[in-house]
Design a protein around this motif. Structure first.
Motif, short mmCIF file in Angstrom:
data_model
loop_
_atom_site.label_atom_id
_atom_site.label_comp_id
_atom_site.label_asym_id
_atom_site.label_seq_id
_atom_site.Cartn_x
_atom_site.Cartn_y
_atom_site.Cartn_z
N ARG A 1 -7.88 -4.25 5.93
CA ARG A 1 -9.03 -4.05 6.82
C ARG A 1 -9.69 -5.38 7.20
O ARG A 1 -10.12 -5.57 8.34
N LEU B 1 -10.37 3.69 -2.78
CA LEU B 1 -9.71 3.63 -1.47
C LEU B 1 -10.73 3.78 -0.35
O LEU B 1 -10.71 3.01 0.63
N SER C 1 0.83 -1.21 0.00
CA SER C 1 0.00 0.00 0.00
C SER C 1 0.86 1.25 0.00
O SER C 1 0.59 2.21 -0.73
N ALA D 1 -6.20 -2.00 0.49
CA ALA D 1 -6.83 -1.41 1.67
C ALA D 1 -7.86 -2.36 2.27
O ALA D 1 -7.95 -2.51 3.50
N ARG E 1 -5.65 -0.57 -5.49
CA ARG E 1 -5.70 0.29 -4.30
C ARG E 1 -6.83 -0.15 -3.37
O ARG E 1 -6.65 -0.24 -2.15
#
Length: 815
Positions: free
Chosen positions: A308, A274, A241, A304, A300
């Motif tokens: 998460r 994002l 990232s 992310a 991207r």
């Protein structure tokens, strides 16, 4: 003390032995860990501990000793059945007691029976008999009823040394509880087809775990080395990232107003992705105009989201091998961790082993099948084969899809016949394997509006203001140049050359390789008489990948130098292989009439980065174009012709018109076409769910059905192919292909060298259809080398056109 039964003896001269205890428990441990998040750890352990029960026998011990004493001699292979005993023991010990216990028996036994053959049928397409009327060897009942299997097995040894009877009973009871809980979830499906399809996916994923664990442990024993890698994905996602963000921040800002506006829009799309990564796992759409930067925007989102939601891997599925290299290269350069990225798109080394014993296989090849790396780039064909193809090598990867993020680039290229199978499989992976899926394209097909809809949620779009974004990305003017009755090759060639002289470089995309060749030759002749310097190049699937890459690199370099040499012109005549995702930008694009999604993709190769105020896309139609073998393109062309008559050509790229096109396209499909129709009138969806055909045959014959399932896995796997090609890879004498021809024609026993050469050879292979190879054989143009690779003679490969042969169709297909 009783001498322990063995699972393997190392093939080298050391003769080191692996006990059956060590093998069964290692496989059971691997399977249990893999199935834990599905809530099926005990079911998986039960399968693992019983899969090689038949090796606890004097017959197998004798076979193993003989095989070790006679290396390379496989004449006795298959003489001892060691893969039926585990399933038969389950039936003998627990059968006939309750439906919930029978469910465990049937699922576990089929996996055990199948682990060297590929998944068997519960009931075949022709009932319990094959097409010739004989009892089908590839059915559950045939293996369950096979005589004298357990009589030779030393169950006393098994229960005393491997697992006690009490432990096995407890394990079975836990498996019953797990599958009963799973039944409560699966029975919520709306139809019988969905219900049984989901159970079929459960069988497949457990089978995938068994094949992988069995082969992994065997390979590790043979190589005396651990072959698993414990990736720290949490740290890796952080690292990737950070590198991607650095790349995005470092993009140069153009001074030209149009290009600057496009760069701003790309940034907004990327930022939307994002922010959307915070959402729960599910199925999402990334609807972005061509040239909108979806490759990096989707990555991207994936990075992310992986951070998460603690995902294990990111799998990028691309329709064509022609753009995998481009996309993977870009990501490799950003991430700078080659060992964490796998490109899997080889169609040269056959993956299907058709039940080949692992004792006979090249161990290094086995390890390439696992998909056990954090980032994977693969083709649509490889992904669909993982879900639906027969044999064990493809399905081995299936369980690797758990806890993954799947990014499908150019989802509109999904073959129509695979639509329902794809939707149901992706829904299953979402509901039971915790996958997140992103469907990327400029032209979204309405997969959520079909009879078997994909399960995208209400907030499925990753970006906002789609209509405004498409309008802002408008970079081309579209002209409808279709005439009644179509245009000849000569007329189109003349128009292309005029455009080159007056307007600049031209890209022309056609539907058939035959058209590309004829048009290239016609344009080349006209260009010779031009007052300006015109270079003409050709691209098609009859050129090997290395040849195509070279031409594309030359095209990009020529376009890059246009400001320095404005007096020169380039004309590129291509099939659809340049259409989806290839990063080239021409001021003028000609497109043979096809579906609107194909035209939109072609437009994406025109004024791609906003270099001009406006590019030009001209749509034309050939006279007497024969698309009978390309049903999807033919259907799309028919609808496009009608809509072009009704509407201005310039509006066809808008999301509203594209949605209208797709609604008409799917409405006009015969419903069975989306179920994957077979030649006998049945469908693959039927075989992989309720199998009405097989059940009906059994009922007519009065055959006794002894399973609750009817899936015809074996028959479906044999029938499945993404492209109806019946093609075989042929090595061509281009570049390094010439020296590889010599290497393959020399006798060699070095398997490792052979597979290294095969890996190199994929860049010098062309897929030819069976009728083409037959015709070539009659001409003496091909031969089979000493290594078994089919090779093409030098005079039949042209430096401009590739394979010198009159062909009929192009393998790339887009609706």
């Amino acid at each position: 003390m009783t001498k322990p039964y063995l699972a393997h003896i190392r093939r080298n001269s050391s003769g080191i032995e692996q006990t059956i205890y060590a093998h069964l428990h290692r496989v059971a441990d691997l399977m249990s860990a893999s199935a834990a998040k599905m809530g099926l750890s005990s079911t998986a352990r039960l399968i693992g501990i019983l899969h090689d029960l038949g090796k606890c026998s004097e017959a197998f011990a004798d076979y193993l000793s003989w095989s070790h004493a006679h290396p390379g001699d496989y004449s006795r292979r298959g003489t001892v059945d060691h893969s039926s005993a585990g399933g038969q023991l389950l039936m003998q010990r627990y059968g006939g007691k309750s439906d919930d216990k029978q469910l465990v028996i049937e699922i576990a036994a089929l996996a055990i029976f199948s682990h060297h053959t590929g998944l068997l049928n519960y009931i075949g397409e022709h009932g319990l008999m094959n097409a010739s009327g004989r009892e089908d060897a590839y059915t559950f009942s045939r293996r369950m009823d096979k005589a004298d299997i357990l009589t030779g097995v030393n169950l006393g040894y098994f229960f005393e040394n491997i697992i006690s009877e009490e432990e096995l009973d407890n394990l079975f009871a836990e498996a019953v509880h797990e599958l009963s809980a799973l039944e409560e979830q699966i029975q919520k499906q709306k139809s019988d087809e969905e219900y049984f399809f989901y159970w079929g996916m459960v069988v497949k994923i457990l089978f995938s775990m068994l094949v992988d664990a069995d082969r992994l442990d065997s390979a590790e024993f043979e190589l005396d080395d651990s072959l698993t890698c414990a990736w720290d994905t949490e740290s890796l996602w952080e690292e990737f990232s950070a590198k991607l963000e650095k790349k995005i921040v470092g993009f140069p800002i153009s001074r030209e107003e149009k290009a600057k506006k496009i760069a701003t829009l790309r940034q907004r799309i990327s930022d939307d992705c994002l922010h959307a990564a915070e959402q729960t796992p599910g199925i999402y759409r990334l609807t972005v105009p061509t040239g909108g930067g979806k490759t990096l925007a989707s990555m991207r989102f994936a990075l992310a989201h992986a951070k998460r939601r603690h995902k294990k891997r990111i799998i990028v599925v691309i329709p064509y091998t022609s753009i995998i290299d481009q996309n993977a290269k870009e990501i490799r350069e950003i991430f700078d961790r080659d060992e964490a990225i796998l490109e899997h798109h080889s169609n040269v080394v056959s993956e299907e082993d058709n039940g080949e014993d692992t004792e006979c296989m090249d161990w290094r090849r086995i390890l390439t099948e696992r998909w056990d790396v954090p980032v994977i780039f693969t083709t649509q064909m490889q992904f669909l084969n993982t879900l639906f193809s027969g044999g064990n090598s493809s399905i081995r990867r299936l369980h690797a899809l758990q806890d993954s993020i799947l990014i499908f680039d150019e989802i509109q290229t999904l073959p129509v016949k695979c639509t329902y199978l794809f939707n149901l499989a992706i829904n299953f992976l979402k509901d039971f394997c915790r996958t997140t899926t992103v469907l990327c394209t400029a032209t979204q097909p309405p997969l959520e509006q079909l009879d078997f809809p994909i399960g995208a949620g209400k907030n499925a779009e990753l970006t906002t203001d789609i209509s405004e974004t498409f309008e802002a990305f408008r970079r081309v003017h579209i002209e409808n140049c279709c005439r009644d009755g179509g245009s000849s090759v000569e007329d189109i060639a003349a128009a292309i050359c005029r455009s080159a002289e007056e307007e600049g470089d031209v890209l022309c995309i056609v539907n058939l390789t035959k058209q590309a060749r004829e048009l290239y030759q016609a344009v080349s002749e006209i260009a010779q008489d031009s007052d300006i310097e015109i270079r003409t190049v050709h691209l098609s699937t009859k050129m090997c990948p290395a040849h195509r890459k070279k031409v594309l690199a030359e095209v990009r370099e020529e376009l890059r130098c246009r400001k320095e040499h404005p007096e020169r012109r380039l004309i590129c005549i291509s099939t659809q292989l340049v259409e989806a995702g290839v990063d080239v930008s021409f001021p003028v694009v000609y497109r043979a009439l096809a579906g609107f999604s194909s035209i939109a993709q072609a437009a994406g190769r025109c004024n791609r980065h906003g270099e001009l105020a406006q590019g030009i896309v001209r749509i034309f139609a050939f006279t007497d174009e024969n698309l009978s073998r390309l049903e999807d393109i033919q259907a799309g062309q028919k609808i496009a012709r009608v809509l072009l008559f009704e509407k201005e050509a310039d509006v066809l790229l808008s999301p509203q018109v594209m949605d209208e096109y797709f609604r008409k396209f799917y409405k006009e499909q015969i419903e069975s076409r989306m179920r994957y129709p077979l030649h006998d009138g049945n469908t693959l969806l039927d075989l992989l769910s309720v199998n009405r055909a097989g059940v009906g045959v059994c009922n007519q014959r009065g055959d006794k059905l002894n399973t609750g399932f009817a899936h015809a896995f074996h028959d479906a796997g044999r029938a499945f192919e993404v492209i109806d090609s019946h093609a075989e890879a042929v090595l061509v004498p281009y570049g390094a292909g010439k020296e590889l021809l010599l290497a393959f024609d020399a006798k060699s026993e070095d398997k490792r060298l052979f597979y290294r050469n095969m890996k190199r050879a994929q860049q010098y292979m062309v897929n030819l259809f069976s009728y083409e190879i037959k015709r070539f054989s009659g001409m003496g143009a091909v031969w089979r080398t000493e290594s078994g690779v089919i090779a093409l003679r030098e005079e039949y490969y042209d430096k401009a056109l590739g394979v010198q042969f009159e062909e009929q169709q192009n393998a790339y297909c887009m609706i």
